[in-house]
Design a protein around this motif. Structure first.
Motif, PDB file in Angstrom:
ATOM      1  N   TYR A  67     -14.362  -4.057   4.728  1.00 52.78           N
ATOM      2  CA  TYR A  67     -12.974  -4.422   4.437  1.00 52.78           C
ATOM      3  C   TYR A  67     -12.253  -4.856   5.714  1.00 52.78           C
ATOM      4  O   TYR A  67     -12.567  -4.390   6.806  1.00 52.78           O
ATOM      5  CB  TYR A  67     -12.224  -3.244   3.811  1.00 52.78           C
ATOM      6  CG  TYR A  67     -12.822  -2.750   2.522  1.00 52.78           C
ATOM      7  CD1 TYR A  67     -12.882  -3.555   1.390  1.00 52.78           C
ATOM      8  CD2 TYR A  67     -13.347  -1.459   2.428  1.00 52.78           C
ATOM      9  CE1 TYR A  67     -13.434  -3.098   0.205  1.00 52.78           C
ATOM     10  CE2 TYR A  67     -13.894  -0.984   1.254  1.00 52.78           C
ATOM     11  CZ  TYR A  67     -13.946  -1.803   0.141  1.00 52.78           C
ATOM     12  OH  TYR A  67     -14.499  -1.345  -1.026  1.00 52.78           O
ATOM     13  N   GLU A  68     -11.256  -5.731   5.546  1.00 51.21           N
ATOM     14  CA  GLU A  68     -10.450  -6.184   6.672  1.00 51.21           C
ATOM     15  C   GLU A  68      -9.057  -5.570   6.561  1.00 51.21           C
ATOM     16  O   GLU A  68      -8.344  -5.791   5.585  1.00 51.21           O
ATOM     17  CB  GLU A  68     -10.362  -7.710   6.693  1.00 51.21           C
ATOM     18  CG  GLU A  68      -9.677  -8.244   7.940  1.00 51.21           C
ATOM     19  CD  GLU A  68      -9.719  -9.756   8.021  1.00 51.21           C
ATOM     20  OE1 GLU A  68      -9.126 -10.316   8.968  1.00 51.21           O
ATOM     21  OE2 GLU A  68     -10.343 -10.393   7.137  1.00 51.21           O
ATOM     22  N   SER A 121      -5.179  -5.089   7.201  1.00 53.00           N
ATOM     23  CA  SER A 121      -4.077  -6.009   7.471  1.00 53.00           C
ATOM     24  C   SER A 121      -2.972  -5.333   8.280  1.00 53.00           C
ATOM     25  O   SER A 121      -2.713  -5.694   9.421  1.00 53.00           O
ATOM     26  CB  SER A 121      -3.498  -6.542   6.164  1.00 53.00           C
ATOM     27  OG  SER A 121      -2.340  -7.317   6.405  1.00 53.00           O
ATOM     28  N   HIS A 122      -2.297  -4.337   7.693  1.00 55.92           N
ATOM     29  CA  HIS A 122      -1.184  -3.721   8.404  1.00 55.92           C
ATOM     30  C   HIS A 122      -0.863  -2.350   7.809  1.00 55.92           C
ATOM     31  O   HIS A 122      -1.460  -1.923   6.819  1.00 55.92           O
ATOM     32  CB  HIS A 122       0.058  -4.626   8.372  1.00 55.92           C
ATOM     33  CG  HIS A 122       0.542  -4.955   6.991  1.00 55.92           C
ATOM     34  ND1 HIS A 122      -0.008  -5.950   6.208  1.00 55.92           N
ATOM     35  CD2 HIS A 122       1.531  -4.414   6.241  1.00 55.92           C
ATOM     36  CE1 HIS A 122       0.615  -6.019   5.058  1.00 55.92           C
ATOM     37  NE2 HIS A 122       1.545  -5.095   5.038  1.00 55.92           N
ATOM     38  N   LEU A 163      -5.071  -3.537   3.049  1.00 56.42           N
ATOM     39  CA  LEU A 163      -6.149  -4.464   3.367  1.00 56.42           C
ATOM     40  C   LEU A 163      -5.607  -5.894   3.403  1.00 56.42           C
ATOM     41  O   LEU A 163      -4.487  -6.163   2.974  1.00 56.42           O
ATOM     42  CB  LEU A 163      -7.261  -4.361   2.328  1.00 56.42           C
ATOM     43  CG  LEU A 163      -7.952  -3.004   2.189  1.00 56.42           C
ATOM     44  CD1 LEU A 163      -8.932  -3.029   1.022  1.00 56.42           C
ATOM     45  CD2 LEU A 163      -8.657  -2.619   3.480  1.00 56.42           C
ATOM     46  N   LYS A 164      -6.428  -6.792   3.881  1.00 59.15           N
ATOM     47  CA  LYS A 164      -6.033  -8.199   3.996  1.00 59.15           C
ATOM     48  C   LYS A 164      -5.688  -8.805   2.636  1.00 59.15           C
ATOM     49  O   LYS A 164      -4.834  -9.697   2.541  1.00 59.15           O
ATOM     50  CB  LYS A 164      -7.168  -8.998   4.641  1.00 59.15           C
ATOM     51  CG  LYS A 164      -6.738 -10.313   5.267  1.00 59.15           C
ATOM     52  CD  LYS A 164      -5.983 -10.089   6.566  1.00 59.15           C
ATOM     53  CE  LYS A 164      -5.732 -11.400   7.290  1.00 59.15           C
ATOM     54  NZ  LYS A 164      -4.958 -11.206   8.536  1.00 59.15           N
ATOM     55  N   ASP A 165      -6.317  -8.325   1.562  1.00 57.32           N
ATOM     56  CA  ASP A 165      -6.050  -8.872   0.228  1.00 57.32           C
ATOM     57  C   ASP A 165      -4.844  -8.217  -0.436  1.00 57.32           C
ATOM     58  O   ASP A 165      -4.548  -8.492  -1.603  1.00 57.32           O
ATOM     59  CB  ASP A 165      -7.283  -8.747  -0.670  1.00 57.32           C
ATOM     60  CG  ASP A 165      -7.716  -7.298  -0.891  1.00 57.32           C
ATOM     61  OD1 ASP A 165      -6.956  -6.369  -0.539  1.00 57.32           O
ATOM     62  OD2 ASP A 165      -8.837  -7.090  -1.415  1.00 57.32           O
ATOM     63  N   GLN A 204     -13.570  -0.412   8.039  1.00 63.89           N
ATOM     64  CA  GLN A 204     -14.169  -1.667   8.506  1.00 63.89           C
ATOM     65  C   GLN A 204     -15.685  -1.671   8.330  1.00 63.89           C
ATOM     66  O   GLN A 204     -16.271  -2.717   8.050  1.00 63.89           O
ATOM     67  CB  GLN A 204     -13.799  -1.885   9.975  1.00 63.89           C
ATOM     68  CG  GLN A 204     -12.308  -2.155  10.179  1.00 63.89           C
ATOM     69  CD  GLN A 204     -11.941  -2.342  11.632  1.00 63.89           C
ATOM     70  OE1 GLN A 204     -11.835  -3.465  12.127  1.00 63.89           O
ATOM     71  NE2 GLN A 204     -11.761  -1.224  12.336  1.00 63.89           N
TER      72      GLN A 204
END
Length: 236
Positions: free
Chosen positions: A162-163, A165-166, A201-203, A158
Motif C-alpha cells: 500500500y502507498e 498518503s497522509h 492510503l493514496k486511494d 508499505q
C-alpha cells in the motif's frame, strides 16, 4: 525553556527565514559564542536538529540545511524527533471483532467487516511515553499479529504493497484514567494530551484510526500565513 531548546527553536526560526548563506550553519565555536553557551550545549542542540532531519553534518565541510526540510509543516513532536532505534513498542492486547456502526463510518465499510483493535505502549529510552489504541480493517491486513505491532505500522503497511498518503491529526486535553496513570507511572487525573489520527492510503481509504495518550508532549509546527483564510475569518 532550557538553553538547548531555546537554541533549537532559534536556529529553526533562522533556517525557515533562510538566514544562512548557501544553507550552511556557522561552526560550533561561532554558535557557542553567539549564544553564550558551552560547546557541549551547542552539540546537543545540533544533535536534536540532526535527529529530526533538519540539518546534516558533513565531515570536514560543515553543517547544512536539508533540502526537504519544508515539505511538511510538522517539524517534530515528542516521538518523531527520536531515532527509531530508541523507540520500542509493547503490545497489551490484540483483538478482532465485527465493525460497529461508528467503525463502519470511519473505514467507509458497506458491511460489518472484521476490525482489528489493539493497544500498545510506546517506549523511548526504556520509559513509557505514550499509550496507543488503534483500529485497522482485517480485509486490508489479514496477517496482522503482535510481532508486527512491536515494530512500525507504517513499515508494515508499505510492506503489504500500500502507498500511504497522509494523516489527519487532532489534539485535545485529557486527564489520565486510573489504568493509564498506572502504565505511565503518573497520578490519576494528571493532565495529558489526547491525539487522534486518521491514516489514509493514496486511494483515499482510511487504513488506521488511532487514539494516543501522552504526558510531557511537545510539538513544533511551521505554518505559513494564509491571507485569504485570515480575511474570511474576519468577515464571518
Amino acid at each position: 525553556m532550557n538553553k538547548r531548546e531555546f537554541i533549537v527553536q532559534d536556529l529553526l526560526s533562522k533556517i525557515y527565514q533562510q538566514d544562512f548563506k548557501d544553507e550552511k550553519l556557522p561552526n560550533q565555536r561561532e554558535l557557542a559564542e553567539r549564544y553564550q553557551v558551552s560547546r557541549y550545549t551547542i552539540q546537543e542542540a545540533i544533535k536534536r536538529l540532526e535527529e529530526i532531519g533538519i540539518i546534516k553534518t558533513v565531515q570536514g565541510s560543515g553543517m547544512y540545511v536539508q533540502n526537504h526540510y519544508q515539505t511538511s509543516p510538522l517539524v517534530f513532536n515528542t516521538l518523531t524527533r527520536t531515532p527509531y532505534e530508541r523507540i520500542a513498542s509493547r503490545v497489551l492486547y490484540l483483538d478482532k471483532h465485527k465493525a460497529t456502526p461508528e467503525e463502519k463510518q470511519i473505514f467507509q465499510l458497506s458491511e460489518a467487516e472484521d476490525i482489528w483493535t489493539f493497544e500498545r505502549v510506546r517506549i523511548v529510552d526504556f520509559k513509557i511515553e505514550q499509550i496507543e489504541k488503534s483500529k485497522l480493517p482485517v480485509s486490508l491486513f489479514p496477517e496482522l499479529n503482535e510481532k508486527i505491532l512491536e515494530g512500525s505500522i507504517q513499515d508494515y503497511v508499505q510492506s503489504c504493497g500500500y502507498e500511504i498518503s497522509h494523516f489527519i491529526t487532532s489534539y485535545s486535553p485529557a486527564l489520565l484514567t486510573k489504568s493509564q496513570s498506572e502504565l505511565l507511572m503518573a497520578r490519576k487525573n494528571t493532565p495529558a494530551m489526547k491525539i487522534e489520527n486518521r491514516c489514509l492510503l493514496k486511494d483515499g481509504r482510511v487504513y488506521e484510526y488511532s487514539e494516543l495518550i501522552a504526558i510531557d508532549y511537545a510539538c513544533t509546527y511551521v505554518t505559513p500565513f494564509n491571507k485569504e483564510s485570515h480575511q474570511s475569518r474576519k468577515n464571518t
